[in-house]
Design an enzyme around this catalytic site. Sequence first.
Site, short mmCIF file in Angstrom:
data_model
loop_
_atom_site.label_atom_id
_atom_site.label_comp_id
_atom_site.label_asym_id
_atom_site.label_seq_id
_atom_site.Cartn_x
_atom_site.Cartn_y
_atom_site.Cartn_z
N LYS A 11 0.83 -1.22 0.00
CA LYS A 11 0.00 0.00 0.00
C LYS A 11 0.86 1.26 0.00
O LYS A 11 0.62 2.19 -0.76
CB LYS A 11 -0.92 0.04 1.23
CG LYS A 11 -1.91 -1.09 1.33
CD LYS A 11 -2.89 -0.88 2.48
CE LYS A 11 -2.24 -0.86 3.85
NZ LYS A 11 -1.65 -2.14 4.26
N ARG A 86 -9.44 1.52 8.67
CA ARG A 86 -9.02 0.16 9.01
C ARG A 86 -10.12 -0.59 9.73
O ARG A 86 -9.90 -1.69 10.21
CB ARG A 86 -7.79 0.23 9.92
CG ARG A 86 -6.49 -0.05 9.19
CD ARG A 86 -5.39 0.05 10.23
NE ARG A 86 -4.21 -0.70 9.93
CZ ARG A 86 -3.13 -0.19 9.34
NH1 ARG A 86 -3.13 1.04 8.92
NH2 ARG A 86 -2.06 -0.93 9.18
N ARG A 125 11.64 -6.53 5.12
CA ARG A 125 11.33 -5.14 4.78
C ARG A 125 12.23 -4.16 5.54
O ARG A 125 12.46 -4.31 6.74
CB ARG A 125 9.86 -4.88 5.13
CG ARG A 125 9.44 -3.46 4.91
CD ARG A 125 7.96 -3.40 4.77
NE ARG A 125 7.27 -3.32 6.05
CZ ARG A 125 5.98 -3.03 6.15
NH1 ARG A 125 5.26 -2.80 5.07
NH2 ARG A 125 5.41 -2.96 7.32
N ARG A 158 11.31 -1.79 10.80
CA ARG A 158 10.25 -1.36 11.71
C ARG A 158 10.14 -2.34 12.87
O ARG A 158 10.21 -3.53 12.67
CB ARG A 158 8.92 -1.30 10.96
CG ARG A 158 8.77 -0.04 10.16
CD ARG A 158 7.56 -0.07 9.31
NE ARG A 158 6.35 -0.55 9.98
CZ ARG A 158 5.14 -0.48 9.42
NH1 ARG A 158 4.99 0.04 8.23
NH2 ARG A 158 4.10 -0.93 10.07
N ARG A 169 -0.61 -8.49 13.68
CA ARG A 169 -1.11 -7.47 12.75
C ARG A 169 -1.97 -8.11 11.66
O ARG A 169 -2.98 -7.55 11.23
CB ARG A 169 0.05 -6.69 12.12
CG ARG A 169 0.67 -5.71 13.12
CD ARG A 169 2.02 -5.21 12.66
NE ARG A 169 1.95 -4.47 11.42
CZ ARG A 169 2.94 -4.41 10.53
NH1 ARG A 169 4.07 -5.04 10.75
NH2 ARG A 169 2.80 -3.70 9.45
P1 AMP Z 1 0.97 0.75 8.93
O1 AMP Z 1 2.22 1.51 8.73
O2 AMP Z 1 -0.16 1.23 8.06
O3 AMP Z 1 1.17 -0.75 8.85
O4 AMP Z 1 0.49 1.06 10.44
C1 AMP Z 1 1.30 0.71 11.55
C2 AMP Z 1 0.48 0.71 12.83
O5 AMP Z 1 -0.09 2.01 13.05
C3 AMP Z 1 -0.71 -0.23 12.83
O6 AMP Z 1 -0.35 -1.56 13.15
C4 AMP Z 1 -1.59 0.42 13.89
O7 AMP Z 1 -1.11 0.14 15.20
C5 AMP Z 1 -1.38 1.90 13.63
N1 AMP Z 1 -2.37 2.43 12.66
C6 AMP Z 1 -2.13 2.90 11.40
N2 AMP Z 1 -3.27 3.30 10.80
C7 AMP Z 1 -4.26 3.09 11.70
C8 AMP Z 1 -5.67 3.28 11.70
N3 AMP Z 1 -6.32 3.76 10.60
N4 AMP Z 1 -6.37 2.95 12.81
C9 AMP Z 1 -5.77 2.45 13.90
N5 AMP Z 1 -4.44 2.23 13.98
C10 AMP Z 1 -3.68 2.54 12.90
#
Ligand code: AMP
Length: 224
Positions: A11, A86, A125, A158, A169
Amino acid sequence: MVFLGPPGAGKGTQAAVVAKRLGIVHLATGDILREAVRQGTELGQQAKEYMDRGELVPDSLVVDLVMDRISGPDAAAGAVLDGFPRSIAQAEALDGALSRMGSGVDAVVYLRVSEAELVRRLSLRWECSQCRTPYHGESRPPKRPGICDLCGGVLTQREDDRPETVRRRLKVYYEQTAPLLEYYREKGVLAEVDGEEPIPLVTERVLEAIGSTVGRVQRGAWMG
Ligand code: AMP
């Protein structure tokens, strides 16, 4: 425009390219939250414990943040949302806010990737600690090990890409985020793209899918 898909589907990579090609802003909630954690803001301190566990940060912290950004001047021409919504509750909040602005979600791109491939991608990654460009040990290695091709920054992994957090996740994705596929399919805005093809090919497919979905939605609105 919304990008949907499990963690590791691509994404962030695709949303950045598509936003640039369309000349609209790229809003990645994960990047915004990680930046808040790095800067030690109140939001960051509250969000960190959820992120470290691989869980969703509560809506009370995330929803207003996104609403602020999408109603700001830099998003006037539109935005590519990456990592938001989400959950169904977040999607409803987004629909409500956009309809109050006389707008709506034009297209939702779902990047489909098998679970085995996701685990493989996440474990290899890397990202630039400065400009956040994503890399991958096998499919997209940097020219110099550990160094960003674009800005020379140091590459890091990360924290939430550790195997047990990755599993958590993915579980959270299947339970809370995957129901959005049906939500947007019913609204007629969902476009599905095979996310296992090479990156440039996925980009082309995504742009085609967006073009035909937006065209269909606009024709539908025009025909009443
Ligand atoms: P990502 O980089 O999109 O994988 O997001 C990393 C982490 O940020 C996720 O595992 C959540 O803990 C938090 N996060 C990101 N976007 C959201 C969202 N829309 N709602 C809730 N938590 C989020």
